[in-house]
Design a protein around this motif. Structure first.
Motif, mmCIF file in Angstrom:
data_model
loop_
_atom_site.group_PDB
_atom_site.id
_atom_site.type_symbol
_atom_site.label_atom_id
_atom_site.label_comp_id
_atom_site.label_asym_id
_atom_site.label_seq_id
_atom_site.Cartn_x
_atom_site.Cartn_y
_atom_site.Cartn_z
ATOM 1 N N THR A 38 1.037 -1.458 0.194
ATOM 2 C CA THR A 38 0.216 -0.191 -0.126
ATOM 3 C C THR A 38 0.405 1.438 -0.099
ATOM 4 O O THR A 38 0.560 1.591 -0.281
ATOM 5 C CB THR A 38 -0.580 -0.076 1.244
ATOM 6 O OG1 THR A 38 -1.726 -1.315 1.302
ATOM 7 C CG2 THR A 38 -1.475 1.253 0.865
ATOM 8 N N TYR A 42 1.527 4.486 -3.077
ATOM 9 C CA TYR A 42 1.720 6.264 -3.377
ATOM 10 C C TYR A 42 2.623 6.264 -3.871
ATOM 11 O O TYR A 42 2.729 7.611 -4.717
ATOM 12 C CB TYR A 42 1.724 6.227 -2.406
ATOM 13 C CG TYR A 42 0.138 6.699 -1.133
ATOM 14 C CD1 TYR A 42 -0.092 7.769 -1.074
ATOM 15 C CD2 TYR A 42 0.155 5.496 -0.327
ATOM 16 C CE1 TYR A 42 -1.823 7.176 -0.229
ATOM 17 C CE2 TYR A 42 -0.612 4.997 0.474
ATOM 18 C CZ TYR A 42 -1.672 6.807 0.542
ATOM 19 O OH TYR A 42 -2.936 6.498 1.501
ATOM 20 N N THR A 45 2.434 5.321 -8.223
ATOM 21 C CA THR A 45 1.268 6.125 -8.651
ATOM 22 C C THR A 45 1.092 7.666 -9.303
ATOM 23 O O THR A 45 0.454 8.712 -9.285
ATOM 24 C CB THR A 45 -0.039 5.666 -8.248
ATOM 25 O OG1 THR A 45 0.164 5.934 -7.293
ATOM 26 C CG2 THR A 45 -0.100 4.369 -8.828
ATOM 27 N N ILE A 67 -8.216 11.707 -12.041
ATOM 28 C CA ILE A 67 -7.780 10.561 -12.800
ATOM 29 C C ILE A 67 -7.934 11.313 -14.055
ATOM 30 O O ILE A 67 -9.342 10.894 -14.428
ATOM 31 C CB ILE A 67 -7.437 9.088 -11.836
ATOM 32 C CG1 ILE A 67 -6.444 9.783 -10.617
ATOM 33 C CG2 ILE A 67 -6.349 8.826 -12.673
ATOM 34 C CD1 ILE A 67 -6.452 8.255 -9.965
ATOM 35 N N MET A 71 -8.336 3.289 -15.119
ATOM 36 C CA MET A 71 -7.169 3.227 -14.031
ATOM 37 C C MET A 71 -6.800 2.561 -14.949
ATOM 38 O O MET A 71 -6.178 1.772 -15.813
ATOM 39 C CB MET A 71 -8.056 2.188 -13.226
ATOM 40 C CG MET A 71 -9.201 4.173 -12.822
ATOM 41 S SD MET A 71 -8.468 5.103 -11.595
ATOM 42 C CE MET A 71 -7.893 4.366 -10.106
ATOM 43 N N ILE A 92 -6.425 1.337 -4.383
ATOM 44 C CA ILE A 92 -6.451 1.768 -6.059
ATOM 45 C C ILE A 92 -7.769 0.458 -6.332
ATOM 46 O O ILE A 92 -7.695 -0.473 -7.231
ATOM 47 C CB ILE A 92 -5.817 1.670 -6.896
ATOM 48 C CG1 ILE A 92 -4.567 2.690 -6.297
ATOM 49 C CG2 ILE A 92 -6.209 2.599 -8.274
ATOM 50 C CD1 ILE A 92 -3.042 2.123 -7.422
ATOM 51 N N ALA A 95 -9.542 -0.806 -9.613
ATOM 52 C CA ALA A 95 -7.790 -1.273 -10.132
ATOM 53 C C ALA A 95 -8.245 -2.477 -11.017
ATOM 54 O O ALA A 95 -8.918 -3.546 -10.504
ATOM 55 C CB ALA A 95 -6.293 -1.284 -10.151
#
Length: 209
Positions: A38, A42, A45, A67, A71, A92, A95
């Motif tokens: 996780t 960050y 992305t 965004i 995705m 996300i 995704a």
């Protein structure tokens, strides 16, 4: 040449220490890998393109960012890559997830593709190939080959730790691919294990030997 990004946030480095520890239980190992994934998401992305939209808040109308375009697509390399997927999906959730299965031929020691299942719009997505370990680089290179043969062009690689040998092999085979890692370790031993490493990521994730 693809860039190498070392995700050196203190929380990532702290959790990585416990991931390395041989005394960490399977349950704790799995949770820590999930948490680090996780946090690394960050970083990977950070440069996703944005577009401006108009939104009405309870008190005014304003322009804000969302965004742009499709995705992401997450592509774990089976089986160890599965341990990082949920951590990224927490960040996300929209995704899509594909899978690439590889095994090492016992005679040639080369990776062999045995399973591939990808989103139907895979060529339109920014893809993150996921594998906890980049040792020799063979599996990652083969997985990226699979994607490029299907005309995918937006690909990044995320690993927990890498060996210098694997980084060099990746850059030689795929000089356009950016690599995101939590650490680059010292070397590979004679059995292809990363030193100091964390052992076999798949076995530690799933409690197998």
């Amino acid at each position: 040449m693809g860039k190498v990004f070392i995700c050196d946030h203190p929380l990532i480095q702290h959790k990585l220490t416990y991931i390395r520890d041989e005394n960490t239980t399977t349950k704790a190992f799995r949770e820590l890998v999930d948490e680090v994934a996780t946090l690394m998401a960050y970083e990977i992305t950070r440069n996703i393109p944005l577009e401006t939209v108009t939104v009405k808040t309870p008190v005014a109308t304003t322009e804000s960012k969302i965004i742009s375009g499709r995705m992401l697509g997450l592509i774990p390399i089976l089986r160890a890559g599965l341990g990082m997927v949920d951590g990224i999906l927490k960040l996300i959730p929209a995704a899509k997830v594909g899978h690439i299965g590889l095994y090492r031929d016992p005679e040639t020691l080369l990776p062999v593709e045995y399973y591939t299942k990808l989103p139907t719009d895979v060529t339109e997505r920014q893809l993150i190939v996921i594998d906890p370990m980049l040792a020799t680089g063979g599996s990652a290179i083969a997985a990226i080959n699979v994607l490029k043969k299907r005309n995918c062009t937006q690909i990044k690689l995320m690993c927990l730790i890498a060996a210098p040998e694997g980084v060099r092999a990746l850059q030689e085979a795929h000089p356009d691919i950016d690599l995101y890692v939590a650490a680059i370790d010292d070397h590979l031993n004679d059995h292809g294990y990363i030193i100091p490493g964390l052992g076999d990521a798949g076995d530690r994730l799933f409690g197998t030997k």
